[in-house]
Each structure stands twice: as C-alpha cells, then as structure tokens.
Design a protein around this motif. Structure first.
Motif, mmCIF file in Angstrom:
data_model
loop_
_atom_site.group_PDB
_atom_site.id
_atom_site.type_symbol
_atom_site.label_atom_id
_atom_site.label_comp_id
_atom_site.label_asym_id
_atom_site.label_seq_id
_atom_site.Cartn_x
_atom_site.Cartn_y
_atom_site.Cartn_z
ATOM 1 N N PHE A 157 0.797 -1.229 0.000
ATOM 2 C CA PHE A 157 0.000 0.000 0.000
ATOM 3 C C PHE A 157 0.828 1.276 0.000
ATOM 4 O O PHE A 157 0.302 2.355 0.246
ATOM 5 N N LYS A 158 2.130 1.184 -0.266
ATOM 6 C CA LYS A 158 2.994 2.360 -0.125
ATOM 7 C C LYS A 158 2.595 3.506 -1.059
ATOM 8 O O LYS A 158 2.872 4.665 -0.769
ATOM 9 N N TYR A 159 1.943 3.187 -2.180
ATOM 10 C CA TYR A 159 1.518 4.240 -3.111
ATOM 11 C C TYR A 159 0.175 4.854 -2.708
ATOM 12 O O TYR A 159 -0.322 5.748 -3.391
ATOM 13 N N LYS A 160 -0.404 4.365 -1.610
ATOM 14 C CA LYS A 160 -1.701 4.881 -1.165
ATOM 15 C C LYS A 160 -1.563 6.068 -0.212
ATOM 16 O O LYS A 160 -2.562 6.662 0.177
ATOM 17 N N VAL A 161 -0.339 6.407 0.161
ATOM 18 C CA VAL A 161 -0.117 7.509 1.108
ATOM 19 C C VAL A 161 -0.313 8.832 0.386
ATOM 20 O O VAL A 161 0.320 9.088 -0.646
ATOM 21 N N GLU A 162 -1.182 9.678 0.919
ATOM 22 C CA GLU A 162 -1.495 10.948 0.269
ATOM 23 C C GLU A 162 -0.549 12.068 0.697
ATOM 24 O O GLU A 162 -0.323 13.012 -0.051
ATOM 25 N N ASP A 163 0.001 11.978 1.906
ATOM 26 C CA ASP A 163 0.866 13.034 2.430
ATOM 27 C C ASP A 163 2.333 12.653 2.191
ATOM 28 O O ASP A 163 2.855 11.723 2.809
ATOM 29 N N GLU A 164 2.999 13.382 1.321
ATOM 30 C CA GLU A 164 4.386 13.072 0.972
ATOM 31 C C GLU A 164 5.362 13.306 2.125
ATOM 32 O O GLU A 164 6.470 12.761 2.134
ATOM 33 N N THR A 165 4.966 14.111 3.111
ATOM 34 C CA THR A 165 5.878 14.392 4.226
ATOM 35 C C THR A 165 6.140 13.151 5.074
ATOM 36 O O THR A 165 7.057 13.144 5.891
ATOM 37 N N VAL A 166 5.334 12.100 4.884
ATOM 38 C CA VAL A 166 5.527 10.886 5.663
ATOM 39 C C VAL A 166 6.911 10.297 5.408
ATOM 40 O O VAL A 166 7.534 9.735 6.328
ATOM 41 N N TRP A 167 7.445 10.462 4.202
ATOM 42 C CA TRP A 167 8.754 9.892 3.886
ATOM 43 C C TRP A 167 9.873 10.624 4.621
ATOM 44 O O TRP A 167 10.869 10.018 5.004
ATOM 45 N N HIS A 168 9.694 11.908 4.850
ATOM 46 C CA HIS A 168 10.683 12.661 5.635
ATOM 47 C C HIS A 168 10.658 12.197 7.092
ATOM 48 O O HIS A 168 11.709 12.070 7.730
ATOM 49 N N ARG A 169 9.459 11.953 7.605
ATOM 50 C CA ARG A 169 9.349 11.477 8.991
ATOM 51 C C ARG A 169 9.988 10.100 9.145
ATOM 52 O O ARG A 169 10.683 9.830 10.127
ATOM 53 N N ILE A 170 9.747 9.238 8.171
ATOM 54 C CA ILE A 170 10.331 7.896 8.223
ATOM 55 C C ILE A 170 11.849 7.979 8.171
ATOM 56 O O ILE A 170 12.552 7.291 8.918
ATOM 57 N N LYS A 171 12.367 8.823 7.294
ATOM 58 C CA LYS A 171 13.812 8.981 7.181
ATOM 59 C C LYS A 171 14.411 9.457 8.497
ATOM 60 O O LYS A 171 15.436 8.929 8.958
ATOM 61 N N ASP A 172 13.779 10.436 9.131
ATOM 62 C CA ASP A 172 14.277 10.953 10.412
ATOM 63 C C ASP A 172 14.270 9.859 11.478
ATOM 64 O O ASP A 172 15.202 9.762 12.284
ATOM 65 N N GLU A 244 23.104 9.478 3.530
ATOM 66 C CA GLU A 244 23.037 9.165 2.105
ATOM 67 C C GLU A 244 22.539 7.736 1.879
ATOM 68 O O GLU A 244 21.746 7.478 0.970
ATOM 69 N N GLN A 245 23.002 6.825 2.730
ATOM 70 C CA GLN A 245 22.575 5.436 2.595
ATOM 71 C C GLN A 245 21.077 5.297 2.852
ATOM 72 O O GLN A 245 20.368 4.594 2.128
ATOM 73 N N THR A 246 20.589 5.990 3.881
ATOM 74 C CA THR A 246 19.167 5.937 4.201
ATOM 75 C C THR A 246 18.331 6.502 3.068
ATOM 76 O O THR A 246 17.323 5.913 2.662
ATOM 77 N N ALA A 247 18.754 7.666 2.548
ATOM 78 C CA ALA A 247 18.019 8.291 1.448
ATOM 79 C C ALA A 247 17.998 7.393 0.218
ATOM 80 O O ALA A 247 16.974 7.260 -0.465
ATOM 81 N N LYS A 248 19.137 6.729 -0.062
ATOM 82 C CA LYS A 248 19.237 5.865 -1.233
ATOM 83 C C LYS A 248 18.318 4.650 -1.103
ATOM 84 O O LYS A 248 17.614 4.279 -2.045
ATOM 85 N N GLU A 249 18.313 4.019 0.067
ATOM 86 C CA GLU A 249 17.501 2.822 0.256
ATOM 87 C C GLU A 249 16.009 3.158 0.278
ATOM 88 O O GLU A 249 15.185 2.372 -0.195
ATOM 89 N N LEU A 250 15.668 4.315 0.846
ATOM 90 C CA LEU A 250 14.266 4.730 0.804
ATOM 91 C C LEU A 250 13.815 4.957 -0.636
ATOM 92 O O LEU A 250 12.707 4.580 -1.018
ATOM 93 N N GLU A 251 14.693 5.556 -1.424
ATOM 94 C CA GLU A 251 14.368 5.790 -2.833
ATOM 95 C C GLU A 251 14.213 4.462 -3.580
ATOM 96 O O GLU A 251 13.300 4.293 -4.400
ATOM 97 N N MET A 252 15.097 3.500 -3.277
ATOM 98 C CA MET A 252 14.986 2.177 -3.897
ATOM 99 C C MET A 252 13.666 1.513 -3.518
ATOM 100 O O MET A 252 12.992 0.922 -4.369
ATOM 101 N N TYR A 253 13.302 1.633 -2.253
ATOM 102 C CA TYR A 253 12.057 1.019 -1.777
ATOM 103 C C TYR A 253 10.846 1.637 -2.478
ATOM 104 O O TYR A 253 9.932 0.935 -2.907
ATOM 105 N N ARG A 254 10.860 2.958 -2.619
ATOM 106 C CA ARG A 254 9.731 3.641 -3.246
ATOM 107 C C ARG A 254 9.619 3.314 -4.728
ATOM 108 O O ARG A 254 8.522 3.314 -5.299
ATOM 109 N N ASP A 255 10.756 3.020 -5.374
ATOM 110 C CA ASP A 255 10.754 2.730 -6.810
ATOM 111 C C ASP A 255 10.354 1.288 -7.115
ATOM 112 O O ASP A 255 10.015 0.972 -8.259
#
Length: 275
Positions: A157-172, A244-255
């Motif tokens: 369901f990762k594409y069902k999230v309407e608020d994009e700021t959730v990814w910043h919170r997860i990264k933090d 950088e590693q966290t940002a990269k893996e989050l991007e991989m997960y989202r893709d």
C-alpha cells in the motif's frame, strides 16, 4: 410446521437450506447479514407464506406485504454495505498486522460512499449517513501520523499515502534508530541554552539487547560468507554516509513495484534499512 415447510420450498427451488438471521442492535454487521440472507431466501419465503399448512387464508391476507420498492431497497442496502462488511473482516484478522490497511480501506470507503448523480434518495441518504460517521474516525494527529507511516512501510500500500511528508518522517526515524548509542539528548537549561548528553549505561545495555533480539538467524550461505559480507558492509559505510545510505535505500524502496494484496509483506525482505 414452518420448520418443515421451508426446507421443502428451499429444496424445490434449489436454494441453500439456510436458516434465517436476526439483527442484533449492537452489531451492525448482523443487519447486513440478515438482509443478505433474506434476499437469498426470498423466493422460498414467498412460497412458504402461501402454503396452506402455515396460515389460514384470512390470517395470511392480513400479513404485511413486501412491495417491489421494499425489495429494491433491500438489494441496494446489501450491495452498498457489502464493501463495509468486507472491510470489517479485513481489519478483524488476528494472523497479520492490520494498521497499514486502515487508511487504504478508508480511501476505498470514501470513494464507495460518495454520493453520485442518479443515486436514489434512499441510497444517497445511506451513503451520507455512513460516511458522516466514518469520516470522524482516526482524526488524531498522532494516530494519523502512525497510520500513514505504517501504510508507507507496507509494500502493498505504499503508493496509497497521500501526504508526501511521511517519507521525511520515516527517514528521520530511521536515522534516529540507526545508531541509538550515539544519539544525543538535548537538555534545556533555564537560560535557554542546550546541553548535549549521552545515553545512560542501562539504556545502552537495553538497546544492545534489543538489537541482538532483532538479529535473524543466518542461513548456511550467509554464515559461510560472513566475513566477505562484513567487508562489503564496511565498504558501503565508508563510501556513503548514514544519511546518504538511508536516502538511497528509501528511494529504492519507493521505486520498487508494490506487492499484490494477497502476498504477506512480513515475508518479503525487499530492503534492509541501516541498523
């Protein structure tokens, strides 16, 4: 006698020999199930009500009649509320976590209960009443944030999230949990200045214990090449910062393509965040 007549009519009409269900005021699903069973057995009910063994003619003629309009309302009710009933079953399972399903299900219910042009007065009223109640659920800021993060981290369901700021919170949160022993606490002084402190020894030991419990057992292949993997990990860590590693893996997960809803997200290990 009714217990004898009804099964006869069900058999003649090739209907399941189900008994009737009654509504329970404290369980809304029982109302849906009662109407669903009524529609299933409607032909048998009609046939049984006309059987002379059940009612004398005079008494039968005084019975309340189900009009075509009543039947149409019953059909509309069952068709409309079936999605609600199915949603209830989805979040009632005990075999897997369900918090990541809440917001996607609410989105589907919101679309389902949206009033459209051409809806009858009965259907539009029912839709408005149900959604008026549902729209007030899960409105707490903290609860909403938790459900958004749970949905984002579910590969179904990762594409069902309407608020994009959730990814910043997860990264933090990932960064905060990556090296908990190095996490600094800020203590506020009366003069407004902040002082950095470190975790206590008890907290460090507790954190290490939790990390040990989270480690999964190695496969024979992983055990055989453990040293090689350690060198790879050191190479990755020396090349990329933890941010950088966290940002990269989050991007991989989202893709990555989302999983089918029939798959178990707990069994899928698409990505390993730094720990």
């Amino acid at each position: 006698m009714a217990k004898t007549v009804l099964p006869e009519k069900q058999q003649i009409l090739n209907l399941p020999q189900h008994s009737f269900l009654l509504d329970v005021r404290t369980r809304w699903n029982s109302l849906y199930l009662m109407f669903e069973r009524f529609l299933e057995q409607y032909a048998a009910i009609q046939a049984a009500s006309l059987d002379p063994r059940l009612k004398k003619t005079m008494e039968r003629d005084r019975l309340a009649r189900v009009t075509d309009e009543d039947l149409k309302k019953a059909e509309d009710f069952v068709q409309l509320m079936r999605v609600m009933y199915t949603s209830t079953l989805c979040v009632s399972t005990e075999k897997s976590p369900t918090c990541s399903q809440i917001l996607p299900i609410l989105q589907k219910l919101r679309n389902h209960f949206t009033v459209h042009e051409g809806d009858t007065v009965f259907v539009s009223t029912l839709k408005a009443t149900v959604w008026s109640d549902l729209s007030q659920r899960y409105q707490s800021v903290n609860v909403r944030a938790f459900l958004e993060e749970a949905t984002a981290l579910d590969p179904r369901f990762k594409y069902k999230v309407e608020d994009e700021t959730v990814w910043h919170r997860i990264k933090d949160k990932i960064l905060a949990a990556a090296h908990p022993m190095e996490t600094e606490k800020l203590t506020e002084h009366g003069d407004g200045e902040t002082e950095k402190g470190t975790m206590s020894q008890d907290e460090e030991e507790e954190t290490l214990q939790v990390q040990k419990c989270k480690k999964t057992k190695m496969t024979p292949l992983e055990e055989l090449f453990a040293e090689d993997d350690a060198l790879k990990e050191n190479l990755i860590q020396s090349t990329l910062s933890i941010q950088e590693q966290t940002a990269k893996e989050l991007e991989m997960y989202r893709d990555m393509l989302p999983l089918m809803t029939s798959e178990d997200p707990e069994q899928e290990r698409h990505i390993s965040f730094p720990v």
